[in-house]
Every structure is written in C-alpha cells, then in structure tokens.
Enzyme design. Structure first.
Site, PDB file in Angstrom:
ATOM      1  N   TRP A 353       6.518   5.535 -22.890  1.00  0.00           N
ATOM      2  CA  TRP A 353       7.775   5.283 -23.625  1.00  0.00           C
ATOM      3  C   TRP A 353       8.778   6.415 -23.446  1.00  0.00           C
ATOM      4  CZ3 TRP A 353       8.329   6.858 -29.375  1.00  0.00           C
ATOM      5  CH2 TRP A 353       7.754   8.108 -29.595  1.00  0.00           C
ATOM      6  N   ASP A 354       8.414   7.423 -22.625  1.00  0.00           N
ATOM      7  CA  ASP A 354       9.213   8.646 -22.546  1.00  0.00           C
ATOM      8  C   ASP A 354      10.662   8.419 -22.133  1.00  0.00           C
ATOM      9  OD1 ASP A 354       6.312   9.088 -22.183  1.00  0.00           O
ATOM     10  OD2 ASP A 354       6.870  11.200 -22.271  1.00  0.00           O
ATOM     11  N   GLU A 492      -0.605   9.970 -31.949  1.00  0.00           N
ATOM     12  CA  GLU A 492      -1.842   9.511 -31.300  1.00  0.00           C
ATOM     13  C   GLU A 492      -3.106  10.024 -31.982  1.00  0.00           C
ATOM     14  OE1 GLU A 492      -1.286  10.581 -27.149  1.00  0.00           O
ATOM     15  OE2 GLU A 492      -0.401   8.596 -26.825  1.00  0.00           O
ATOM     16  N   LYS A 612      -0.155  14.229 -34.744  1.00  0.00           N
ATOM     17  CA  LYS A 612      -0.009  14.931 -33.469  1.00  0.00           C
ATOM     18  C   LYS A 612       1.464  15.291 -33.236  1.00  0.00           C
ATOM     19  CE  LYS A 612      -0.672  14.233 -28.490  1.00  0.00           C
ATOM     20  NZ  LYS A 612      -0.993  13.257 -27.454  1.00  0.00           N
ATOM     21  N   GLN A 613       2.339  14.361 -33.606  1.00  0.00           N
ATOM     22  CA  GLN A 613       3.755  14.529 -33.266  1.00  0.00           C
ATOM     23  C   GLN A 613       4.588  13.720 -34.245  1.00  0.00           C
ATOM     24  OE1 GLN A 613       2.395  12.074 -29.833  1.00  0.00           O
ATOM     25  NE2 GLN A 613       4.588  11.755 -29.577  1.00  0.00           N
TER      26      GLN A 613
END
Ligand code: BGC
Length: 797
Positions: A353-354, A492, A612-613
């Site tokens: 998806w970056d 994630e 994680k983010q």
C-alpha cells in the site's frame, strides 16, 4: 557541506550493504546498487541490478508445506571491471589504500576515488564515474581512469558481464530457492562487444545485456590487443596497456539492457546491440544524462535556504531515490511502486500500500506518472475480482502484496530471525490496501480534474473496491450499525485476538472509516460521470439500483469503535493488557520489532496494547480535522472537542514505530498542536535510511514510502497544502525553525511556485492560458489567474 552530495570515506564491511543501497543509480526502468565494480556477492558486497516489473516465481517446501514466492529478479551484473599491474594481484585482492565514494545527486553520478597498492608496492590511483542513464533508459556507463603513481609498465584491465545471477540479497530468505535465471547465450560480437542473454525460468522474460569497452589515452582511443575472458559465470575482454607513472589511461564501459517486456523492439538481443552501436561515448552520454537530471530537479525543486544542510541533503536523497525508482520511463512500463525501491530484495520487490505515501509527490508534479501507476492497478482488476469472488463477495479485493499480475503474493510463512522459527504470516488480511487504491484514484482526480481518466478507469476501480467493502460490511441489529470482522489494520502487530490469533480483528477503525469514505466517493463518482458514461459503466459492471442505496446506507451507519473520547484501533484493543515498555526497553534497548522479540519469548503482541505503527492515526494523516468531523457527522457520531488530541496521545504511548512509515505519520499528526515533537518525528523520518534506523534493513532496499512521506510532510503537512472540493487549500503549520521553503507544483494544468515561511504564504502562477483556480488560505478565498502572485501574510499571534 554540500547538500547535493552524499559521501563516504574509507571502507567498512559492516556498512557496505547500506552504502550500496543508498548509492544505487536508477532511472525507473532499471537500477543498480552502488557496489564496487570488482566485487562479487560475497556476504559483504551485493551488486544487484533490477528492472521494473521483471518478476519470477519459485516454489519451495517449508515445514512440509509448499510455498510459492514471486520475486523481483536480480539480473546479471553489468558492472564487473577489475585491473592489475602485470604480475601483481587483481585489485580486489590487493591493498585498498583509501576510498571516497561520492553520490552526486544533482547529476545522478556515482564517483569513486581510491588507490590500490599491490605486493610489489606499485600504487595506482583510480577514479570511477558511473551513470544509469536518465534519458536513454536502457544505457548504463562506467568510466575508469587509472593513474600509476610510482610505476610504469603493463596495466591489465578486465571488463566483463556476469552471465548469471541469483537472488540472495536478504539473509532471511536464504533457505529458499533463489535461482530465477536460465542462461541462454554469452557471445562475443565483433571486436568490442559482448552479449549475454538470460531468461527468467518461470515468467519467461528474456533479458539481453550488451557491453562495449574501449580504452583512451589523452582523449584518443587506443587500439590494444584484447583477449577473451571466459569464466564459469563471466564473459568479457582483457586488455593489456603500457602505462607510465603519472599518466592517465581511461577505460570506458557502456552497457545496454533490454528485456522482452520492452516496447518498440523486435527482440531484446538485437535491440541491445543496436543501441550500443548507435550511442555516443561516455562523455556525450553523460552530458545528456545530466541534462535530464537538471530538468527533473527543476520540476522537483525544493529550496530551503536556511535549512540545516544535512536535513536538506536527506530531503534531496529521498527525492533522488524516488525519481530513480519511478520516472517518465515508468509510464510505458506497466510497473507498480515496489515498497523497497529497485534497490534491494526485501519484500521481494512487491507492491504493497506504500504508494499511498508516494503518489502525493507525483500527483503534484508529474500526474502522468500517477496516472500510469493507477493504470497498473486497473490492469490487475481481474485478479482482484477473482480474489473477491473467492472470498464470497462481488467487486475487487486488491492483494496486500503483489507483483506481476496482481494475485496475492504475501508470504504465508515468515522467518523470525530472533527465534529462528517459521511463523504463520496472516498479513494478507490487510484488506485496507484496496481502500488505499480508491483513495489514490480520488486524490489524483482532485489534483488533476482528469475526468477522462475517472470515466475510463478510475470510476471502475472505486466502484469495484466499494462493492467489495459493501460486501464485507455486515449489518448488526443490536447496534443498528454495519461492522467489518476479521481483518488487519495497518498495525501488523495485531493479527487477531489472543484466543484467536491470525484471524484478524473486528472493526478496525481505520478500515471502517475508510470504507464509509470510499462508499461515499463511489456515490460521488457516479454523480460526476455524465449520463452516457454512467449508463455504460452501470451496464458493464452489472450495477444493480439497490447497490448505491446500500453504499449510501453503510456510509452513514458504519460502526466506529471508541473507548471514552478515544477512537479504538479495533474493538477490544483497550481491553488488552498494558505492555511493560520500560522493562522491555531496558532489557532489549531497541524494541521496534516487538513482534519478533515477543514471539522469541513464546509470547505475542496480540495480547497487548502495542502497535507497530500508526493505525488509527493514519486517519489524521489522510484527512484534515474538518474532514474527519464531517465523516463522523455523516455517520451520526460526534467527534468530541478533545477526541483528536486524546487519541493522538493514547497511541503515541503505545506505538513501537516498527515501520519507518510511523515517524512520517506522527510528524503529520503532531504538526498542529505539538510542533516541536512534530519536527522531531520529521527528523526521525529523515533518518530512516541514511542512518538505517531499522538496523540492517536499508541494505535490503530503501524505504520508499518513508522517503516520499518525509518530503510530503513538508509540502502537504507543514506547508498545509490540500487539494479537495475543486480548490487548492493552504493551511500551514510551518515550523519557523525550518526557515523558508520554496517549491513548485502543478495543479489543474497550472505551474505554481509556493513560498512558505513563518511570515506567511506566497503563491505565484506561471504565465499561461488556463482558467483561474480557486485558492483558499486560512478562510480567505481568491481566484488565481496565470501570471498572478498572491500573498497571505501570517496572522499576528
Ligand atoms: C509496514 C507496512 C509497509 C511495509 C513496506 C511494513 O513494515 O508495516 O505498512 O507496507 O513495511 O514498506
């Protein structure tokens, strides 16, 4: 310090991988890591070369299961060049005295200066310059100038092409199959050329590399005898030339690379040989290459006069690698945005998806490129439709990771280096990738107003994604709301609940809110199309009248989990155990990859409130506070006055930043109210690759989204540039310590120059004949015509 040059002195085996990745040269068509030409893949060096879109599949058996992986293929290296003073060792076995590597980003040239001494004490100074041509995308060049310092005699030079290569750039994949190529032929052509042809063993892509090597002294070509070098995996020429102490000799190696995916060729072999026969010499090509870079930099100009030179250099480095991964050459390639660039083999060169972080840079400068990258997604609708169908839904389910044809290529098992165990990998449950595709289509349309694209391709993608998510959403009576169960959000670390890991979580706020937003945009899209296009699309897609009605309903009744004033990452996140952050920090130091640490202890992040983010906070990255309030309003919720602040604060304390994307998003969300912290995160995002903050991951490829995202923090966040509702909005939160920024963008066919500082905003439109655009800055709206400049002074504090 020169903000255009990245330089490294000396040689450090531990740093080599990172330097190679950061000194990669590319042009969107192919890229080659900055490895030393005499090096081989030996655990320290990794001379990888990758061509956009050249993938191949291999199968393995892991723990009794058959796994298939598709990878971006490492092609035969075009770099090999070595030398020796006659009777002495080849340079790779001699003593390297000093080395300086300079990546000249303004010109797109990698310069290496070093000195080599052999056992007899003969010292030779060497300067190497190389390019991967930015205008002629098939051409690469390496020029080497030798100056014997204290000896005269015979210099031997070997210039060759690898005839084979394997993918072994990532140690974690080391136990899996790595041979993607089949050698087809390796031959000498005429006096000066070598042609190597290989094919990928599953996707059957033919790759031809042709090289021409010539020697010069004082500008004149030398006609010296050459011998053939034929080694098990090399073919080339060896020259012997008489040299005199203090006098220069130059070897020029030009290489042409073609694949059977190329257009406008008959076959790659002939194309490569012809290209070489027709091209000029190194210096002529270099001049054209430099011109292409000058033009690119003009378009991607970012000028920050008072900025800290190191920060400015990194911003340039980030743009540089972005422009080398995707360029005008990508437009005809049918290639996507590989998350780690064309710089290494992490994520096997897959597309995730970056692009959500990458497109805003291109939308505002080369929208044609975004259009091409969206077409890449459009061409992969058949696989996305098939995936939706297999999941029991209509519409299109885009894959979390994919490459050649758009099938789901996420690995199902991954190796945890901390424990040495193979772990089930359910990250394919990140359905939100399709929402990102739809979001990107809409943003592209907002910037360009390109209705033709919307009508031909964009609307179809938005509608098919909307259909899939409308299918995923289930109505729950007790709540009188729609819910989405069993997915993963961007974080994630949460693959499921503690008692049901790997089955996803329920009502991930990011997924639910974006679903509501995409469904509303699908309705907008139908309204935007003219009657004929709408009728045609309805017919083609078999759209039933009740479908848009359902989208409307879901877009107003989607469930958003909250606990108190805080948006919950997913239902039940707040009931998970609190994590012992300080204990783990003192025990492990770096705890970004808590998932690996916990698994190695037999534990799992699924049990804890650890992310994680950025996950919920992604919403604040994609939408302004006003837009978010509007989205909540449409859903019949109220976005409380302190919800944003409390939510930011809550997740800030629970995020490990195990992805480089996290710092970008945190800089973004803090910009409004916590500028100092925002600047800290921004600087952290800048460090992602240059300082290899994830320890060892840069060597496996750069983090393209973090690179793009950090530049985007400047333009769309700090400078506050938004494109929505057919207008350009500027609501800067510009940190005064960053001085003044000036950059150029394209908006609705206008070329605009923006200048932002603590003192205010200035926008100038280039002279032309376009209709005026609407520009709104802090509540003041103006019409801007070609040739005009408008200023918005910063209000007094
Ligand atoms: C992140 C993903 C990202 C991927 C590739 C992972 O670490 O969690 O969001 O897409 O890296 O950049």
């Amino acid at each position: 310090m020169n903000s255009w040059t990245l330089s490294y002195d000396g040689f450090d085996p531990g740093e080599e991988g990172r330097r190679e990745a950061l000194c990669t040269l590319g042009n969107g068509y192919l890229a080659t890591r900055g490895a030393a030409p005499e090096s081989t893949a030996d655990g320290v060096h990794y001379p990888g070369t990758y061509a956009a879109g050249v993938y191949n599949r291999l199968t393995d058996t892991v723990g009794g299961r058959t796994v298939e992986n598709e990878s971006l293929v490492n092609l035969p290296s075009w770099l090999p060049l070595t030398f020796a003073a006659e009777g002495g060792a080849w340079c790779e076995d001699a003593e390297g005295l000093d080395q300086r590597l300079e990546l000249d980003m303004r010109r797109g040239v990698l310069v290496r200066r070093w000195r080599v001494r052999d056992a007899a004490g003969r010292t030779t100074a060497v300067t190497q310059r190389r390019f991967v041509h930015m205008r002629h995308e098939h051409l690469c060049g390496l020029q080497t100038t030798f100056t014997p310092e204290n000896w005269s005699g015979r210099l031997l030079v070997r210039s060759s092409l690898d005839t084979m290569a394997r993918n072994h750039g990532v140690a974690r994949y080391g136990k899996l199959a790595d041979t993607h190529l089949r050698p087809l032929s390796a031959e000498l052509v005429g006096e000066r050329c070598v042609l190597v042809v290989v094919a990928t063993n599953q996707s059957q892509i033919r790759v031809a590399e042709a090289q021409r090597t010539r020697l010069f002294r004082a500008g004149a070509e030398l006609d010296v005898p050459r011998e053939t070098v034929r080694e098990p995996s090399r073919l080339g020429h060896e020259f012997a030339v008489d040299v005199t102490a203090g006098e220069e000799v130059t070897v020029e190696k030009l290489v042409a690379v073609y694949t059977s995916r190329d257009r406008a060729i008959s076959d790659p072999d002939t194309a490569a040989l012809n290209r070489l026969a027709w091209c000029g010499d190194f210096d002529e090509l270099l001049a054209e290459h430099e011109l292409a870079w000058r033009q690119l930099w003009r378009r991607f100009r970012v000028s920050m006069r008072d900025a800290e030179p190191r920060a400015l250099r990194t911003i340039r480095l980030h743009l540089f690698h972005l422009l080398q991964t995707m360029s005008g050459h990508t437009v005809d390639l049918d290639a996507g945005v590989p998350s780690r660039g064309l710089h290494g083999e992490a994520y096997r060169g897959h597309v995730l998806w970056d692009e959500l972080f990458v497109f805003p840079i291109f939308n505002l400068r080369v929208p044609l490129l975004t259009r091409a990258l969206l077409r890449y997604r459009h061409r992969r609708l058949p696989w996305a439709r098939r995936a939706a169908w297999e999941a029991g839904h209509s519409g299109a389910m885009y894959p979390w990771q994919s490459g050649s044809d758009g099938r789901e290529d996420s690995q199902r098992l991954h190796l945890n280096p901390a424990s040495g165990r193979w772990i089930v990998d359910p990250t394919y449950l990140q359905r939100h990738v399709g929402l990102a595709v739809a979001y990107n289509v809409w943003q592209y349309y907002q910037v360009t107003g390109d209705r033709e694209f919307l009508g031909e391709y964009g609307a179809e993608m938005i509608i098919e994604v909307a259909r899939f998510f409308a299918g995923l959403a289930v109505y729950e009576h007790e709540r009188d709301r729609y819910v989405i169960r069993g997915v993963m959000g961007p974080d994630e670390f949460h693959t499921g609940y503690p008692d049901a890991p790997e089955r996803g979580v329920d009502n991930n706020a990011y997924t639910n809110l974006l679903t509501a937003w995409v469904l509303a945009r699908a309705l907008d899209v139908l309204r935007l199309l003219n009657e004929q296009s709408r009728a045609e699309l309805t017919e083609t897609l078999g759209l039933r009248p009740e479908e848009p009605e359902r989208w409307d309903e879901i877009s107003r009744r989607m469930f958003v989990p909250m606990h108190g004033p805080v948006i919950s990452q997913f239902e039940g996140y707040e009931r998970l155990a609190e994590f012992d952050w300080s204990g783990y920090r003192s025990r492990y130091g770096d705890i970004r990859r808590l998932d690996r640490i916990l698994e190695s202890e037999g534990d799992s992040p699924n049990r804890y409130q650890v992310s994680k983010q950025a996950d919920v906070l992604m919403l604040l990255y994609l939408f302004s506070a006003d837009e978010l309030a509007e989205m909540f309003g449409r859903l019949g919720y109220e976005l409380g006055p302190d919800t944003i602040d409390r939510t930011v604060d809550y997740y800030m304390r629970r995020t490990a930043h195990g992805s480089t994307l996290s710092a970008v998003v945190h800089a973004w969300v803090l910009a409004r109210n916590h500028r100092e912290q925002a600047v800290e995160y921004f600087l952290e995002a800048l460090r992602s690759d240059i300082a290899d903050v994830q320890r060892g991951t840069t060597a496996e490829g750069v983090h393209l989204a973090a690179m793009a995202g950090s530049v985007d923090v400047l333009q769309r966040c700090f400078a506050g540039l938004e494109t929505r509702d057919d207008a350009l909005w500027l609501n800067p939160y510009w940190p005064r310590e960053l001085g003044t920024i000036e950059f150029d963008i394209r908006y609705r066919e206008h070329s605009l120059t923006l200048r932002i500082s603590g003192a205010g905003v200035q926008v100038s439109a280039c002279v032309g004949h376009q209709p005026p655009i609407r520009l709104s800055c802090r509540g003041r709206e103006v019409l801007l015509r070609p040739g005009e400049t408008v200023e918005f002074p910063e209000p007094a504090p």
